[in-house]
Design an enzyme around this catalytic site. Sequence first.
Site, mmCIF file in Angstrom:
data_model
loop_
_atom_site.group_PDB
_atom_site.id
_atom_site.type_symbol
_atom_site.label_atom_id
_atom_site.label_comp_id
_atom_site.label_asym_id
_atom_site.label_seq_id
_atom_site.Cartn_x
_atom_site.Cartn_y
_atom_site.Cartn_z
ATOM 1 C CB THR A 1 -5.206 -3.553 7.929
ATOM 2 O OG1 THR A 1 -5.595 -2.802 9.082
ATOM 3 C CG2 THR A 1 -3.710 -3.455 7.743
ATOM 4 C CG ASP B 1 -0.084 3.516 6.790
ATOM 5 O OD1 ASP B 1 -0.970 2.811 6.280
ATOM 6 O OD2 ASP B 1 1.030 3.074 7.138
ATOM 7 C CE LYS C 1 -2.400 -1.389 3.661
ATOM 8 N NZ LYS C 1 -1.858 -2.772 3.827
ATOM 9 C CB THR C 2 3.739 2.275 2.126
ATOM 10 O OG1 THR C 2 2.957 1.980 3.287
ATOM 11 C CG2 THR C 2 4.514 3.553 2.354
ATOM 12 N NE ARG D 1 5.917 -4.120 5.666
ATOM 13 C CZ ARG D 1 4.930 -3.689 6.447
ATOM 14 N NH1 ARG D 1 4.711 -4.267 7.603
ATOM 15 N NH2 ARG D 1 4.161 -2.703 6.042
HETATM 16 P P1 ATP Z 1 1.449 -1.869 3.701
HETATM 17 O O1 ATP Z 1 0.578 -2.483 2.650
HETATM 18 O O2 ATP Z 1 1.324 -2.397 5.079
HETATM 19 O O3 ATP Z 1 1.556 -0.386 3.614
HETATM 20 P P2 ATP Z 1 3.752 -1.590 2.735
HETATM 21 O O4 ATP Z 1 3.128 -0.796 1.636
HETATM 22 O O5 ATP Z 1 4.487 -0.855 3.803
HETATM 23 O O6 ATP Z 1 2.741 -2.486 3.335
HETATM 24 P P3 ATP Z 1 5.732 -1.802 1.408
HETATM 25 O O7 ATP Z 1 6.611 -1.159 2.423
HETATM 26 O O8 ATP Z 1 5.134 -0.955 0.372
HETATM 27 O O9 ATP Z 1 4.661 -2.543 2.113
HETATM 28 O O10 ATP Z 1 6.456 -2.955 0.732
HETATM 29 C C1 ATP Z 1 7.564 -3.439 1.353
HETATM 30 C C2 ATP Z 1 8.594 -3.717 0.301
HETATM 31 O O11 ATP Z 1 8.117 -4.753 -0.524
HETATM 32 C C3 ATP Z 1 8.895 -2.575 -0.630
HETATM 33 O O12 ATP Z 1 9.964 -1.812 -0.152
HETATM 34 C C4 ATP Z 1 9.273 -3.268 -1.909
HETATM 35 O O13 ATP Z 1 10.622 -3.624 -1.909
HETATM 36 C C5 ATP Z 1 8.495 -4.529 -1.874
HETATM 37 N N1 ATP Z 1 7.283 -4.470 -2.663
HETATM 38 C C6 ATP Z 1 6.031 -4.348 -2.198
HETATM 39 N N2 ATP Z 1 5.157 -4.424 -3.189
HETATM 40 C C7 ATP Z 1 5.866 -4.588 -4.300
HETATM 41 C C8 ATP Z 1 5.514 -4.759 -5.666
HETATM 42 N N3 ATP Z 1 4.242 -4.789 -6.055
HETATM 43 N N4 ATP Z 1 6.496 -4.891 -6.560
HETATM 44 C C9 ATP Z 1 7.754 -4.882 -6.174
HETATM 45 N N5 ATP Z 1 8.154 -4.747 -4.907
HETATM 46 C C10 ATP Z 1 7.222 -4.612 -3.981
#
Ligand code: ATP
Length: 334
Positions: free
Chosen positions: A158, A109, A64-65, A217
Amino acid sequence: ETVLTQESASEDPKRDAALRPKHLREVIGQQAAVQRLSIAVNASKKLREPLAHILFDGPPGLGKTTFATVLPTELGVSIQMTSGPALSKPADLLPFLTNLEEGSILFIDEIHRMPRVVEEFIYPAMEDFRIDIVLGDGMNARTISMNLKRFTLIGATTRSGMLSSPMRDRFRIHEHLDFYTVPELATIVRVNAQKLGTQISDEAALELAQRSRGTPRIANNRLYWVRHFAASESDGIITLPIARAALEMAEVDRDGLDKQDRRYLETLLGVFGGGPAGVEAIAATMNLPADTLSDEIEPYLLREQFIVRSPRGRIATPRGFTAMGHTPRDLSSP
Ligand code: ATP
């Protein structure tokens, strides 16, 4: 076992940022969402209108982030980030709203944790790019309206179910992020290994992907650990035997279940004989909030059919029994 939990990932935002895709085309998986968002981005540029407000929902760690930070890059605008729990009163939003630039993005968030008063304060901002500020109180109270720059609100949650429906309806785009397939995760592992300058074999990438709970992640966390293991115990190259040895040492099981998943299954099997058991009862026994179970633990266990839902509660499937080393019993038929 501290290295590999989901929580430890977000403690290091710099590390996360290093591996984060910068552009939509670098996002792996979630292709339907990527396509819809590309169209929204193109339209926004051509029509010179801000991007429509977007709500992302789904379990933690699915990107999501990542999506929220890719979009401003695509649009060439700035982003400000905050979170629901940090916004306890309307005034907490003011610095963000007054810092907006034309077309810029405000990312909130855990938006479901924003108090109702803040939610109501944000409605006119989302609809008319305006806020109403109450000055003084009682008899002397008066409201002044302030115009804002036209901006885009991106919310992440979430649990979209916990968002009030007026709030939900004000987002024109809803994207639900679901767990990643093993091949998608393997690609993410390979791409990120390359970003870290580490060699990894395809079989090793697949092994990590299979043991990452459908979550990028977590895949990144596994990769960091295995990379350190390879550097310390070998020549730094991640081969299948190295990956396996590292994951064994970190007590990552074959199915990629984490400590909480296993505690959940252990509770359901050991205390409730495999179910049916209500989520409240399981949560109380585990001493965790029921929300944590239904938002963070259960979605993956349900998707992978370690458990199923029934009108009388959660039931362990034969796969759930086997994963915990119990003799499978079929509880799904009465
Ligand atoms: P949340 O959904 O809880 O916000 P998040 O968005 O924090 O989770 P991210 O931090 O965005 O999760 O993702 C963690 C890591 O996973 C990113 O730094 C990236 O390296 C990898 N990642 C996530 N989604 C993808 C994607 N669709 N393609 C490539 N890498 C991804």
